[in-house]
Design an enzyme around this catalytic site. Sequence first.
Site, short mmCIF file in Angstrom:
data_model
loop_
_atom_site.label_atom_id
_atom_site.label_comp_id
_atom_site.label_asym_id
_atom_site.label_seq_id
_atom_site.Cartn_x
_atom_site.Cartn_y
_atom_site.Cartn_z
N HIS A 73 0.83 -1.20 0.00
CA HIS A 73 0.00 0.00 0.00
C HIS A 73 0.87 1.26 0.00
O HIS A 73 0.60 2.21 -0.74
CB HIS A 73 -0.93 0.00 1.22
CG HIS A 73 -1.68 1.27 1.41
ND1 HIS A 73 -2.67 1.70 0.54
CD2 HIS A 73 -1.58 2.23 2.36
CE1 HIS A 73 -3.15 2.86 0.95
NE2 HIS A 73 -2.50 3.22 2.05
N GLN A 75 3.95 1.61 -1.04
CA GLN A 75 4.62 1.73 -2.33
C GLN A 75 3.65 2.24 -3.39
O GLN A 75 3.98 3.12 -4.18
CB GLN A 75 5.21 0.38 -2.75
CG GLN A 75 5.98 0.40 -4.04
CD GLN A 75 7.23 1.26 -3.98
OE1 GLN A 75 7.79 1.49 -2.93
NE2 GLN A 75 7.66 1.73 -5.13
N HIS A 77 0.96 3.99 -2.86
CA HIS A 77 0.64 5.38 -2.51
C HIS A 77 1.74 6.32 -3.00
O HIS A 77 1.46 7.37 -3.59
CB HIS A 77 0.48 5.48 -0.99
CG HIS A 77 -0.28 6.65 -0.49
ND1 HIS A 77 -1.41 7.14 -1.09
CD2 HIS A 77 -0.06 7.45 0.58
CE1 HIS A 77 -1.86 8.18 -0.42
NE2 HIS A 77 -1.05 8.39 0.60
#
Length: 102
Positions: A73, A75, A77
Amino acid sequence: MEEIISNIIMHSGEARNYSMEAITLAKTGSFDKARELIINADEQLGYAQSSQISLIQGEALNDRIEFSLLLVHAQDHLMTTMTFKDLAVELIEIHEKIDAMH
């Protein structure tokens, strides 16, 4: 590792917020302020990328990094925010050109 992941998410979120605000300001003709916010976004992305790099360097040194949905998540984001910031820069330039035509 959780602190590093949190830093990636937090700083990416700040960069996204700055980028969104920059677009909003560009729509109203506040181009200088919009560019300042893009600089702030770049700074926040730098912090997020530093955290990311620390994980990559750790893995390169054979530090075992467990698969984590939270890491995925973070990464995701970060990469999404980097793209969003680049698009914000383009939108600011487009708004400047439109404004100059009026």
